[in-house]
Design an enzyme around this catalytic site. Sequence first.
Site, PDB file in Angstrom:
ATOM      1  N   HIS A  83     -28.478 -85.647   8.871  1.00 53.96           N
ATOM      2  CA  HIS A  83     -29.573 -85.117   8.051  1.00 53.96           C
ATOM      3  C   HIS A  83     -30.948 -85.477   8.631  1.00 53.96           C
ATOM      4  O   HIS A  83     -31.960 -84.888   8.238  1.00 53.96           O
ATOM      5  CB  HIS A  83     -29.459 -85.602   6.594  1.00 53.96           C
ATOM      6  CG  HIS A  83     -30.024 -86.973   6.344  1.00 53.96           C
ATOM      7  ND1 HIS A  83     -29.246 -88.094   6.260  1.00 53.96           N
ATOM      8  CD2 HIS A  83     -31.305 -87.392   6.162  1.00 53.96           C
ATOM      9  CE1 HIS A  83     -30.008 -89.150   6.029  1.00 53.96           C
ATOM     10  NE2 HIS A  83     -31.268 -88.751   5.963  1.00 53.96           N
TER      11      HIS A  83
ATOM     12  N   GLU B 176     -39.179-102.947  25.316  1.00 52.19           N
ATOM     13  CA  GLU B 176     -38.890-101.581  24.856  1.00 52.19           C
ATOM     14  C   GLU B 176     -38.441-100.671  25.997  1.00 52.19           C
ATOM     15  O   GLU B 176     -38.939-100.741  27.111  1.00 52.19           O
ATOM     16  CB  GLU B 176     -40.128-100.988  24.179  1.00 52.19           C
ATOM     17  CG  GLU B 176     -40.531-101.726  22.920  1.00 52.19           C
ATOM     18  CD  GLU B 176     -41.846-101.216  22.343  1.00 52.19           C
ATOM     19  OE1 GLU B 176     -42.346-100.188  22.846  1.00 52.19           O
ATOM     20  OE2 GLU B 176     -42.356-101.845  21.407  1.00 52.19           O
TER      21      GLU B 176
ATOM     22  N   ASP C 268     -22.226 -86.576   7.283  1.00 47.44           N
ATOM     23  CA  ASP C 268     -23.609 -86.882   7.681  1.00 47.44           C
ATOM     24  C   ASP C 268     -23.602 -87.842   8.866  1.00 47.44           C
ATOM     25  O   ASP C 268     -23.895 -89.041   8.731  1.00 47.44           O
ATOM     26  CB  ASP C 268     -24.367 -87.464   6.488  1.00 47.44           C
ATOM     27  CG  ASP C 268     -25.861 -87.602   6.756  1.00 47.44           C
ATOM     28  OD1 ASP C 268     -26.329 -87.014   7.742  1.00 47.44           O
ATOM     29  OD2 ASP C 268     -26.535 -88.304   5.983  1.00 47.44           O
TER      30      ASP C 268
ATOM     31  N   GLY D 173     -36.843 -93.423   6.030  1.00 43.49           N
ATOM     32  CA  GLY D 173     -37.187 -93.945   7.345  1.00 43.49           C
ATOM     33  C   GLY D 173     -36.097 -94.799   7.948  1.00 43.49           C
ATOM     34  O   GLY D 173     -36.092 -95.057   9.150  1.00 43.49           O
TER      35      GLY D 173
ATOM     36  N   SER E 246     -32.844 -93.948   7.624  1.00 41.42           N
ATOM     37  CA  SER E 246     -31.703 -93.061   7.842  1.00 41.42           C
ATOM     38  C   SER E 246     -31.155 -93.166   9.251  1.00 41.42           C
ATOM     39  O   SER E 246     -31.910 -93.248  10.223  1.00 41.42           O
ATOM     40  CB  SER E 246     -32.109 -91.607   7.594  1.00 41.42           C
ATOM     41  OG  SER E 246     -32.219 -91.339   6.230  1.00 41.42           O
ATOM     42  N   GLY E 247     -29.828 -93.120   9.345  1.00 43.92           N
ATOM     43  CA  GLY E 247     -29.174 -93.114  10.641  1.00 43.92           C
ATOM     44  C   GLY E 247     -28.946 -94.482  11.231  1.00 43.92           C
ATOM     45  O   GLY E 247     -28.188 -94.629  12.189  1.00 43.92           O
TER      46      GLY E 247
END
Length: 540
Positions: free
Chosen positions: A327, A354, A376, A469, A471-472
């Site tokens: 999503h 990074e 999802d 924010g 999500s995933g």
Amino acid sequence: MQEIWDDIRLVGRSFAGVVELKQRDGSWNKVCADHFWTPQVAAVACRHLGFEGTARAKGRGIQQNEEHFSMLQCKGSEDSLEQCQSVIANSCSTNREAFLVCAKPRGVKGHPANCSDRQFLCMSENKCIPSRWRCDYVSDCSDGADEVSCTPSTDIPLTSNYLRLLSVTGQQNEGILQFNLANQWGTVCDDGFDIVAANIACKQLGFPYGAEKVKSFGGGNGQIWIDEISCLGNETSILECRRNNFAAHDCTHAEDVGLVCKTSPNPEGCGVPKIEPKIRRIVGGHSSIRGNWPWIASIFLHIPPMSQEQFCAGSLVNDEWILTAAHCFDRTTDKRDIRVRLGEYNLRRRDPSEQTFNVTELYLHPLYTKASHDFDIALIKLNRPADTSTEYVNNICLPLASEENFENDYCFVAGWGNTGSTDASKTMVLQEAKIPLLGNDVCKSIYRQLTDNMMCGGYVFGGIDTCQGDSGGPLSCRRNGRWEVGGVISWGNGCAQVMKPGVYTRAKPYLQWITDTLLGKTAPSTAAPAKPLLNSLFGR
């Protein structure tokens, strides 16, 4: 000392690689990338090899110590290296070895191609290929003309199972690679044989996760059947790779290829941070310690020319793959809009830890729809492998199919999502929180749409939760001393509310889809135009 060379080879691909010259005693010398190594010399080398067109003379740091190096000197007008001179030196002053890139053969339009005596004409495409590509068991002409009328015939019958591992240690997934031709088992020389070729060989041998490494297990016996193998990575058989004719080699059994094939989709050393997490009690969480969660990825929407917006998170499950939520890409599935950053901690500050990546492919689960929270899950392929040698970037393990589900456990979430109910509460520093997993019977009494592919995590009295924010991102669960991705942050009703726990996509039901995708057996998602909203009402 004057050197008289007998041949030249490229160690790498068929048209590009490290340059080596063969000596009269059969040994090979690398060419020093000194002031003599110029585009003019590179052009002569390519002409000698049977290529035409542009040539590039490159150099790379010497990979291993060599006893001798060749200094190749040409004027640039020569037709072959036989007209050049070279001398032998005990060292290379620049500490760089010559790397050559020749132009790939292309067809000529409008008139018949004029091939040199070092080339073969593919009439069907009107192009000249190097003569050494003829009768090498690889069809370089579209009609296979370069493999016709070969002596001996290239149509030598093979046994159906012509590869096997001769175990030396007793482990069935490792040993000396053997090849069977004409009912005789022999070996493969390690010249040019790299991890790309190893992956293909291991998959042929029945190890679907490919190779862990190329490793010497000592010398085998019998005929050395294959030498100078060079694979691109998209082959399904090592016989589709470029190589010498069968039994044409300059190797000894000391150079026999050995393989260690993977028995698990998980990379070696996954799920073990180099900095042991210092867990303290995202909404209701606390700032993490840098390096606590080295597998967490920050996913950005790149908005030209300079702006970018962090909107989701993910997990590094393989050096080139990020596991996340489908999503997240309701707004866009155009991979050109997406950037991924590993080793991230503070969104406002760039740190040496990074690593930033572009996205080459995006894979949404084929059964995912925006109208449903089910399926999802998604995978992102990075444009290059991540460097996992640092203490701030590492893979998390996938759960194994043989393991029990995570039930009634405590797991951990981390992310840069909102720490309150509004976008203004978005955090810049990675947050973490410990949450309990709730049984699906309890969770289904709260969310009727819950499926067996989902699970709930959080506190029924609220206060600690993931939010927009996050999500995933990974639901990191510990088992047998290592961290596994138990689930993917998916959705919820509000954030940290009473009797409204967060919902996570279980990772285990999707192991087959994840594995198939990592092995290239699924199709990437097609790009869709961007939409104004990042997430749906309930999406995180």
